[in-house]
Design a protein around this motif. Sequence first.
Motif, PDB file in Angstrom:
ATOM      1  N   LEU A   4     133.558  59.630  -2.648  1.00  0.00           N
ATOM      2  CA  LEU A   4     133.138  58.444  -1.911  1.00  0.00           C
ATOM      3  C   LEU A   4     133.847  57.210  -2.449  1.00  0.00           C
ATOM      4  O   LEU A   4     134.341  56.382  -1.692  1.00  0.00           O
ATOM      5  CB  LEU A   4     131.617  58.268  -2.000  1.00  0.00           C
ATOM      6  CG  LEU A   4     131.048  57.019  -1.335  1.00  0.00           C
ATOM      7  CD1 LEU A   4     131.289  57.067   0.167  1.00  0.00           C
ATOM      8  CD2 LEU A   4     129.572  56.909  -1.622  1.00  0.00           C
ATOM      9  N   THR A   5     133.940  57.097  -3.768  1.00  0.00           N
ATOM     10  CA  THR A   5     134.602  55.949  -4.391  1.00  0.00           C
ATOM     11  C   THR A   5     136.075  55.914  -4.005  1.00  0.00           C
ATOM     12  O   THR A   5     136.596  54.878  -3.616  1.00  0.00           O
ATOM     13  CB  THR A   5     134.466  56.012  -5.927  1.00  0.00           C
ATOM     14  OG1 THR A   5     133.083  56.095  -6.245  1.00  0.00           O
ATOM     15  CG2 THR A   5     135.076  54.802  -6.581  1.00  0.00           C
ATOM     16  N   ALA A   6     136.728  57.058  -4.113  1.00  0.00           N
ATOM     17  CA  ALA A   6     138.153  57.116  -3.795  1.00  0.00           C
ATOM     18  C   ALA A   6     138.391  56.814  -2.318  1.00  0.00           C
ATOM     19  O   ALA A   6     139.324  56.090  -1.967  1.00  0.00           O
ATOM     20  CB  ALA A   6     138.704  58.493  -4.146  1.00  0.00           C
ATOM     21  N   THR A   7     137.527  57.343  -1.449  1.00  0.00           N
ATOM     22  CA  THR A   7     137.685  57.113  -0.016  1.00  0.00           C
ATOM     23  C   THR A   7     137.431  55.660   0.338  1.00  0.00           C
ATOM     24  O   THR A   7     138.170  55.051   1.095  1.00  0.00           O
ATOM     25  CB  THR A   7     136.705  58.013   0.777  1.00  0.00           C
ATOM     26  OG1 THR A   7     136.953  59.368   0.422  1.00  0.00           O
ATOM     27  CG2 THR A   7     136.871  57.832   2.264  1.00  0.00           C
ATOM     28  N   ALA A   8     136.368  55.081  -0.215  1.00  0.00           N
ATOM     29  CA  ALA A   8     135.984  53.724   0.139  1.00  0.00           C
ATOM     30  C   ALA A   8     136.865  52.666  -0.509  1.00  0.00           C
ATOM     31  O   ALA A   8     137.137  51.640   0.107  1.00  0.00           O
ATOM     32  CB  ALA A   8     134.528  53.489  -0.249  1.00  0.00           C
ATOM     33  N   LEU A   9     137.276  52.883  -1.742  1.00  0.00           N
ATOM     34  CA  LEU A   9     138.005  51.844  -2.464  1.00  0.00           C
ATOM     35  C   LEU A   9     139.500  52.103  -2.562  1.00  0.00           C
ATOM     36  O   LEU A   9     140.259  51.201  -2.912  1.00  0.00           O
ATOM     37  CB  LEU A   9     137.419  51.682  -3.867  1.00  0.00           C
ATOM     38  CG  LEU A   9     135.964  51.222  -3.914  1.00  0.00           C
ATOM     39  CD1 LEU A   9     135.471  51.205  -5.350  1.00  0.00           C
ATOM     40  CD2 LEU A   9     135.789  49.871  -3.263  1.00  0.00           C
ATOM     41  N   ILE A  12     146.095  53.293   0.379  1.00  0.00           N
ATOM     42  CA  ILE A  12     147.397  53.961   0.344  1.00  0.00           C
ATOM     43  C   ILE A  12     148.532  52.972   0.060  1.00  0.00           C
ATOM     44  O   ILE A  12     149.573  53.339  -0.484  1.00  0.00           O
ATOM     45  CB  ILE A  12     147.650  54.733   1.652  1.00  0.00           C
ATOM     46  CG1 ILE A  12     148.773  55.726   1.450  1.00  0.00           C
ATOM     47  CG2 ILE A  12     147.942  53.806   2.811  1.00  0.00           C
ATOM     48  CD1 ILE A  12     148.693  56.933   2.302  1.00  0.00           C
ATOM     49  N   LYS A  13     148.302  51.684   0.406  1.00  0.00           N
ATOM     50  CA  LYS A  13     149.321  50.669   0.157  1.00  0.00           C
ATOM     51  C   LYS A  13     149.322  50.223  -1.296  1.00  0.00           C
ATOM     52  O   LYS A  13     150.275  49.611  -1.759  1.00  0.00           O
ATOM     53  CB  LYS A  13     149.100  49.457   1.066  1.00  0.00           C
ATOM     54  CG  LYS A  13     149.272  49.784   2.539  1.00  0.00           C
ATOM     55  CD  LYS A  13     148.946  48.606   3.417  1.00  0.00           C
ATOM     56  CE  LYS A  13     149.002  49.028   4.868  1.00  0.00           C
ATOM     57  NZ  LYS A  13     148.411  48.068   5.762  1.00  0.00           N
ATOM     58  N   GLU A  14     148.229  50.537  -2.020  1.00  0.00           N
ATOM     59  CA  GLU A  14     148.118  50.174  -3.439  1.00  0.00           C
ATOM     60  C   GLU A  14     147.728  51.413  -4.249  1.00  0.00           C
ATOM     61  O   GLU A  14     146.614  51.512  -4.760  1.00  0.00           O
ATOM     62  CB  GLU A  14     147.051  49.092  -3.643  1.00  0.00           C
ATOM     63  CG  GLU A  14     147.383  47.743  -3.051  1.00  0.00           C
ATOM     64  CD  GLU A  14     146.284  46.751  -3.364  1.00  0.00           C
ATOM     65  OE1 GLU A  14     146.012  46.516  -4.574  1.00  0.00           O
ATOM     66  OE2 GLU A  14     145.683  46.226  -2.410  1.00  0.00           O
ATOM     67  N   PRO A  15     148.650  52.355  -4.397  1.00  0.00           N
ATOM     68  CA  PRO A  15     148.289  53.591  -5.100  1.00  0.00           C
ATOM     69  C   PRO A  15     147.955  53.389  -6.574  1.00  0.00           C
ATOM     70  O   PRO A  15     147.252  54.203  -7.175  1.00  0.00           O
ATOM     71  CB  PRO A  15     149.524  54.475  -4.930  1.00  0.00           C
ATOM     72  CG  PRO A  15     150.640  53.547  -4.598  1.00  0.00           C
ATOM     73  CD  PRO A  15     150.011  52.359  -3.931  1.00  0.00           C
ATOM     74  N   ASP A  16     148.414  52.302  -7.166  1.00  0.00           N
ATOM     75  CA  ASP A  16     148.143  52.046  -8.581  1.00  0.00           C
ATOM     76  C   ASP A  16     146.942  51.128  -8.792  1.00  0.00           C
ATOM     77  O   ASP A  16     146.707  50.659  -9.916  1.00  0.00           O
ATOM     78  CB  ASP A  16     149.382  51.441  -9.260  1.00  0.00           C
ATOM     79  CG  ASP A  16     150.557  52.408  -9.264  1.00  0.00           C
ATOM     80  OD1 ASP A  16     150.286  53.631  -9.315  1.00  0.00           O
ATOM     81  OD2 ASP A  16     151.701  51.945  -9.191  1.00  0.00           O
TER      82      ASP A  16
END
Length: 152
Positions: A4-9, A12-16
């Motif tokens: 959920l955290t990875a999906t919500a926050l 793709i434009k800021e992978p780092d």
Amino acid sequence: MIRLTATALGDIKEPDRIITWKHYVELRHVSASYNLVEAFYEHAQFVARLASVDGAVVTCSRGVIGFGGMVVGSLDALTEVAIANDAEGKTVTLEKIESYGSRHRSAYHLCNNHHQVMAIVVSQDGNVRLVKWRNGIVTCWPLTSEMFISDN
């Protein structure tokens, strides 16, 4: 929760992008709020399905106590109810309760036996009544959308 955290926050434009503890806590709060709203909606749907059965749906602060039943008291004690002709219930019309279905009669008996109770009865046909012990008799107020529309 990590998904959920990875999906919500994630972005793709800021992978780092660095996700901090603060982000995680805020997201958990939003997720908990959403879950609470969803649980409330599901509970309302559950009660609505129970209400499709004729009879009373009785609830308390812990949830549903019963449904589809008839709340009865001393059956000889209650034969009529007052139907309020105005918002204050100053003028009423007396009606025999035998002309009503079990849902209405359950509310009438409940309010007759427990004077502090207020019941809201939703008929199968969509009519809504507020039922309350008032001035020595069970009194009903038909509720319509016009009652809630302001003249302002």
